[in-house]
Design a protein around this motif. Structure first.
Motif, PDB file in Angstrom:
ATOM      1  N   LEU A   1       0.820  -1.207   0.000  1.00 26.29           N
ATOM      2  CA  LEU A   1       0.000   0.000   0.000  1.00 26.29           C
ATOM      3  C   LEU A   1       0.859   1.263   0.000  1.00 26.29           C
ATOM      4  O   LEU A   1       0.607   2.207  -0.756  1.00 26.29           O
ATOM      5  CB  LEU A   1      -0.942   0.014   1.205  1.00 26.29           C
ATOM      6  CG  LEU A   1      -2.039  -1.053   1.224  1.00 26.29           C
ATOM      7  CD1 LEU A   1      -2.831  -0.981   2.527  1.00 26.29           C
ATOM      8  CD2 LEU A   1      -2.972  -0.897   0.036  1.00 26.29           C
ATOM      9  N   GLU A   2       1.864   1.280   0.861  1.00 26.80           N
ATOM     10  CA  GLU A   2       2.765   2.445   0.923  1.00 26.80           C
ATOM     11  C   GLU A   2       3.477   2.639  -0.412  1.00 26.80           C
ATOM     12  O   GLU A   2       3.595   3.761  -0.908  1.00 26.80           O
ATOM     13  CB  GLU A   2       3.796   2.256   2.045  1.00 26.80           C
ATOM     14  CG  GLU A   2       3.226   2.289   3.449  1.00 26.80           C
ATOM     15  CD  GLU A   2       2.972   3.694   3.961  1.00 26.80           C
ATOM     16  OE1 GLU A   2       3.329   4.671   3.265  1.00 26.80           O
ATOM     17  OE2 GLU A   2       2.415   3.814   5.073  1.00 26.80           O
ATOM     18  N   ASP A   3       3.924   1.538  -1.004  1.00 32.16           N
ATOM     19  CA  ASP A   3       4.640   1.610  -2.277  1.00 32.16           C
ATOM     20  C   ASP A   3       3.713   2.054  -3.404  1.00 32.16           C
ATOM     21  O   ASP A   3       4.060   2.919  -4.222  1.00 32.16           O
ATOM     22  CB  ASP A   3       5.258   0.248  -2.588  1.00 32.16           C
ATOM     23  CG  ASP A   3       6.047   0.248  -3.889  1.00 32.16           C
ATOM     24  OD1 ASP A   3       6.592   1.309  -4.266  1.00 32.16           O
ATOM     25  OD2 ASP A   3       6.132  -0.811  -4.538  1.00 32.16           O
ATOM     26  N   ALA A   4       2.516   1.480  -3.453  1.00 34.52           N
ATOM     27  CA  ALA A   4       1.558   1.834  -4.507  1.00 34.52           C
ATOM     28  C   ALA A   4       1.205   3.310  -4.441  1.00 34.52           C
ATOM     29  O   ALA A   4       1.120   3.992  -5.466  1.00 34.52           O
ATOM     30  CB  ALA A   4       0.291   0.982  -4.386  1.00 34.52           C
ATOM     31  N   PHE A   5       1.030   3.816  -3.222  1.00 36.28           N
ATOM     32  CA  PHE A   5       0.685   5.229  -3.077  1.00 36.28           C
ATOM     33  C   PHE A   5       1.863   6.137  -3.406  1.00 36.28           C
ATOM     34  O   PHE A   5       1.723   7.081  -4.190  1.00 36.28           O
ATOM     35  CB  PHE A   5       0.193   5.530  -1.658  1.00 36.28           C
ATOM     36  CG  PHE A   5      -0.086   6.991  -1.441  1.00 36.28           C
ATOM     37  CD1 PHE A   5      -1.248   7.563  -1.935  1.00 36.28           C
ATOM     38  CD2 PHE A   5       0.834   7.807  -0.788  1.00 36.28           C
ATOM     39  CE1 PHE A   5      -1.495   8.920  -1.769  1.00 36.28           C
ATOM     40  CE2 PHE A   5       0.601   9.163  -0.625  1.00 36.28           C
ATOM     41  CZ  PHE A   5      -0.567   9.720  -1.112  1.00 36.28           C
ATOM     42  N   SER A   6       3.016   5.869  -2.822  1.00 38.44           N
ATOM     43  CA  SER A   6       4.156   6.775  -2.998  1.00 38.44           C
ATOM     44  C   SER A   6       4.639   6.806  -4.445  1.00 38.44           C
ATOM     45  O   SER A   6       5.091   7.836  -4.937  1.00 38.44           O
ATOM     46  CB  SER A   6       5.303   6.379  -2.067  1.00 38.44           C
ATOM     47  OG  SER A   6       5.765   5.080  -2.365  1.00 38.44           O
ATOM     48  N   SER A   7       4.513   5.677  -5.150  1.00 36.47           N
ATOM     49  CA  SER A   7       4.941   5.622  -6.551  1.00 36.47           C
ATOM     50  C   SER A   7       3.807   5.976  -7.507  1.00 36.47           C
ATOM     51  O   SER A   7       4.028   6.081  -8.721  1.00 36.47           O
ATOM     52  CB  SER A   7       5.471   4.230  -6.889  1.00 36.47           C
ATOM     53  OG  SER A   7       4.439   3.257  -6.823  1.00 36.47           O
ATOM     54  N   ARG A   8       2.598   6.144  -6.950  1.00 37.50           N
ATOM     55  CA  ARG A   8       1.378   6.396  -7.734  1.00 37.50           C
ATOM     56  C   ARG A   8       1.099   5.250  -8.703  1.00 37.50           C
ATOM     57  O   ARG A   8       0.419   5.414  -9.703  1.00 37.50           O
ATOM     58  CB  ARG A   8       1.462   7.720  -8.507  1.00 37.50           C
ATOM     59  CG  ARG A   8       1.845   8.928  -7.645  1.00 37.50           C
ATOM     60  CD  ARG A   8       0.793   9.262  -6.619  1.00 37.50           C
ATOM     61  NE  ARG A   8       1.039  10.560  -5.998  1.00 37.50           N
ATOM     62  CZ  ARG A   8       1.451  10.732  -4.744  1.00 37.50           C
ATOM     63  NH1 ARG A   8       1.667   9.668  -3.961  1.00 37.50           N
ATOM     64  NH2 ARG A   8       1.624  11.941  -4.251  1.00 37.50           N
ATOM     65  N   SER A   9       1.635   4.086  -8.381  1.00 38.26           N
ATOM     66  CA  SER A   9       1.477   2.903  -9.239  1.00 38.26           C
ATOM     67  C   SER A   9       0.422   1.990  -8.627  1.00 38.26           C
ATOM     68  O   SER A   9       0.743   0.961  -8.015  1.00 38.26           O
ATOM     69  CB  SER A   9       2.819   2.171  -9.383  1.00 38.26           C
ATOM     70  OG  SER A   9       3.800   3.031  -9.921  1.00 38.26           O
ATOM     71  N   LEU A  10      -0.828   2.361  -8.776  1.00 41.18           N
ATOM     72  CA  LEU A  10      -1.903   1.645  -8.094  1.00 41.18           C
ATOM     73  C   LEU A  10      -2.078   0.230  -8.619  1.00 41.18           C
ATOM     74  O   LEU A  10      -2.658  -0.619  -7.933  1.00 41.18           O
ATOM     75  CB  LEU A  10      -3.219   2.423  -8.229  1.00 41.18           C
ATOM     76  CG  LEU A  10      -3.203   3.871  -7.732  1.00 41.18           C
ATOM     77  CD1 LEU A  10      -4.630   4.417  -7.687  1.00 41.18           C
ATOM     78  CD2 LEU A  10      -2.547   4.000  -6.366  1.00 41.18           C
ATOM     79  N   HIS A  11      -1.562  -0.047  -9.821  1.00 43.46           N
ATOM     80  CA  HIS A  11      -1.678  -1.401 -10.369  1.00 43.46           C
ATOM     81  C   HIS A  11      -0.897  -2.412  -9.522  1.00 43.46           C
ATOM     82  O   HIS A  11      -1.115  -3.625  -9.644  1.00 43.46           O
ATOM     83  CB  HIS A  11      -1.158  -1.440 -11.806  1.00 43.46           C
ATOM     84  CG  HIS A  11       0.293  -1.127 -11.931  1.00 43.46           C
ATOM     85  ND1 HIS A  11       0.782   0.161 -11.859  1.00 43.46           N
ATOM     86  CD2 HIS A  11       1.383  -1.926 -12.114  1.00 43.46           C
ATOM     87  CE1 HIS A  11       2.100   0.130 -11.993  1.00 43.46           C
ATOM     88  NE2 HIS A  11       2.476  -1.114 -12.147  1.00 43.46           N
ATOM     89  N   LYS A  12      -0.009  -1.933  -8.655  1.00 44.77           N
ATOM     90  CA  LYS A  12       0.739  -2.853  -7.788  1.00 44.77           C
ATOM     91  C   LYS A  12      -0.177  -3.567  -6.801  1.00 44.77           C
ATOM     92  O   LYS A  12       0.153  -4.659  -6.334  1.00 44.77           O
ATOM     93  CB  LYS A  12       1.840  -2.096  -7.042  1.00 44.77           C
ATOM     94  CG  LYS A  12       2.963  -1.609  -7.950  1.00 44.77           C
ATOM     95  CD  LYS A  12       4.049  -0.889  -7.166  1.00 44.77           C
ATOM     96  CE  LYS A  12       5.191  -0.458  -8.098  1.00 44.77           C
ATOM     97  NZ  LYS A  12       6.273   0.242  -7.372  1.00 44.77           N
ATOM     98  N   LEU A  13      -1.322  -2.962  -6.492  1.00 42.17           N
ATOM     99  CA  LEU A  13      -2.255  -3.608  -5.565  1.00 42.17           C
ATOM    100  C   LEU A  13      -2.956  -4.807  -6.211  1.00 42.17           C
ATOM    101  O   LEU A  13      -2.933  -5.909  -5.640  1.00 42.17           O
ATOM    102  CB  LEU A  13      -3.256  -2.574  -5.046  1.00 42.17           C
ATOM    103  CG  LEU A  13      -4.128  -2.992  -3.863  1.00 42.17           C
ATOM    104  CD1 LEU A  13      -3.303  -3.533  -2.718  1.00 42.17           C
ATOM    105  CD2 LEU A  13      -4.989  -1.813  -3.402  1.00 42.17           C
TER     106      LEU A  13
END
Length: 530
Positions: free
Chosen positions: A461-473
């Motif tokens: 979640l932290e990574d998806a948000f900080s990178s704005r890469s929501l597809h990581k979820l």
């Protein structure tokens, strides 16, 4: 989990380091190449340095440190993972929350012209913006969302004309001459009939009432837009009218004038946006005194920045790329830090059905409507697919693939994992609360790796948000579900001697799936429908 690991390593090494996550969890859960960067400084081989560092972690309660080919690898201990699992289960839906950083964020998204229903080009930004806001709130951000209604300018006048001409042609049988550009589609008919009931026939013939008709049409379109959004669980806190903001135009222009970065040429007023990287200086007020589209955006962003949020995010279509520099220049000239504004661009979407381009709806006139897609695949599949790929890449998908009730459909596969765990508990005649105190410290390697993967959610979640890469979820959910299905197919659970341990492990898997899906606007299924 990762923060605890980093803190433990730092307390022993007392120096900065890079922490990586190896693909092979059997090798390590985390690793650092620190020994390679120290080789020159210590004049030793990386392998020797890594072995020496590994010896310093012999008494760690969190992990075992192992040196392999110069890398320092960390395998988490069962006791540590068990403690994290128990804490996660007690948090339930709050798993992954973080209250340490209350950064305030203003997210503006969709902001489509209120002249027609939302179409496929708007859906990606709508789902992305809502998911970004959900994740941000979950990890502790103070989030405010807004839809900017472009209700000033020619497009609103044209909406009134389109409604009037349609009514005269379709309702009253006249031959009318349409302008080159006008709005069409069944929604125009719906508005025309409502206007006839409300105002009577005369309004379609009185040009002085065109604005009244246009405002009525705009309000009806906004009702459709809000319904379409609510049908997929999107509720925006504020709806800001461009027209209402124009009261602040004069004061905003004066602020720009005070910056010394505005000038007049041939009766036209420009901002010197080339000073901050724009291709050309941009017109703010035309020589006939009418403000430009940019002027409206400047007034709007001045009003936003006056609210003093820490960070501002605009989610726009990719065709607005060239607009960023001029807007940031204006924000700078207004006296604000333009770096507090972040613009996220959504690339194009194309839709297929049975491998062929999806046909446009006659209700839309020229576009595939959001409501068309929703009626085909439902809210869950719509939300999932629209953040399943990086926003920087174009998205193409076939709606028939999302209707399949098998493992080829990712949303089915993920929901099946969650439902399967519920079935396992039912078969064991137990609930998650019955096994929360089971001891997972002695799990075998495969079970420990599955638990590690389930506990990665806060990090994802932290990574998806900080990178704005929501597809990581969704990527994470697909991987976790695959790992669970594989583990379950290879291990006996109900009736096994370690039944409670496995059930507790599965509880954490189910929790991560449930929380992640919820943040994507999807309710995890308790059982699969056939």
């Amino acid at each position: 989990m990762k923060n605890s690991v980093k803190a433990e390593i730092y307390s022993i090494l007392e120096r900065d380091f890079i922490l990586e996550k190896p693909k092979d969890k059997n090798l390590a859960h985390y690793a650092t190449p620190l020994a390679f960067s120290l080789a020159k400084e210590l004049k030793k081989s990386p392998m020797l340095i890594a072995e020496e560092i590994a010896n310093k972690f012999k008494n760690s309660k969190l992990f075992d440190a192992i040196s392999i080919n110069g890398y320092l690898n960390f395998k988490l201990k069962g006791e540590f993972l068990d403690d994290l699992a128990t804490k996660a289960l007690k948090l339930d839906n709050a798993f992954g929350t973080n209250i340490s950083n209350k950064e305030s964020i203003f997210i503006e998204y969709i902001s489509a012209n209120p002249t027609g229903p939302l179409h496929i080009g708007h859906v990606r930004g709508a789902v992305y913006g809502d998911t970004l806001a959900r994740i941000a709130r979950h990890i502790g951000k103070d989030v405010f969302t807004e839809y900017y209604i472009n209700d000033a300018g020619n497009q609103i006048d044209l909406l009134g004309v389109s409604i009037s001409l349609f009514a005269r042609e379709a309702l009253f049988g006249e031959n009318v001459q349409y302008p080159e550009k006008y709005y069409r589609g069944e929604y125009i008919e719906d508005i025309a009939r409502l206007a006839l009931d409300k105002f009577g026939k005369e309004i379609f013939y009185d040009e002085s009432r065109n604005l009244e008709l246009a405002e009525f049409g705009k309000d009806e379109v906004l009702k459709v837009i809000k319904k379409d959004l609510s049908d997929v669980g999107i509720f925006i806190e504020s709806w800001a009218s461009e027209k209402a903001l124009y009261d602040g135009l004069e004061l905003t222009i004066k602020k720009l004038e005070n910056s010394g970065e505005m000038y007049e040429k041939d009766g036209t007023i420009y901002i010197a946006s080339t000073k901050l990287g724009d291709d050309n200086d941009r017109v703010v007020v035309r020589n006939d005194g009418r403000p430009t589209y940019l002027a409206g955006d400047i007034v709007y962003h001045n009003a936003k920045f006056e609210k003093n949020f820490d960070h501002y995010i605009n989610i726009w279509g990719a065709d607005h790329h060239g607009y960023i520099a001029r807007l940031k220049a204006a924000i700078h000239f207004l006296g604000y830090d333009e770096n507090r504004l972040e613009v996220i661009l959504m690339q194009m979407v194309s839709l297929l059905k049975e491998g062929k381009p999806f046909k446009m709806s006659k209700r839309a006139g020229t576009s595939v409507l959001m409501s068309d897609i929703l009626s085909e695949i439902g809210s869950d599949a719509l939300r999932f697919i629209f953040i399943s790929k990086a926003n920087t890449s174009s998205l193409e998908f076939d709606i028939d693939e999302l209707k399949k009730q098998d493992s080829s459909n990712p949303i089915f596969y993920i929901n099946y994992a969650h439902a399967r765990i519920n079935q396992i508990f039912a078969k064991a005649k137990k609930s998650p609360s019955d096994v929360i105190n089971a001891d997972l410290s002695s799990l075998d390697e495969n079970a420990k790796n599955l638990l590690f993967e389930a506990l990665l959610l806060p990090e994802v979640l932290e990574d998806a948000f900080s990178s704005r890469s929501l597809h990581k979820l969704p990527d994470y959910l697909k991987t976790l579900s695959a790992s669970f299905h594989k583990f379950y197919n290879e291990n006996r659970v109900v009736g096994a001697s370690n039944e409670n341990e496995y059930l507790k492990l599965f509880s954490v898997v189910a929790l991560s799936i449930k929380v992640a899906l919820n943040l994507m606007g999807i309710k995890a299924k308790e059982k699969m429908e056939h």
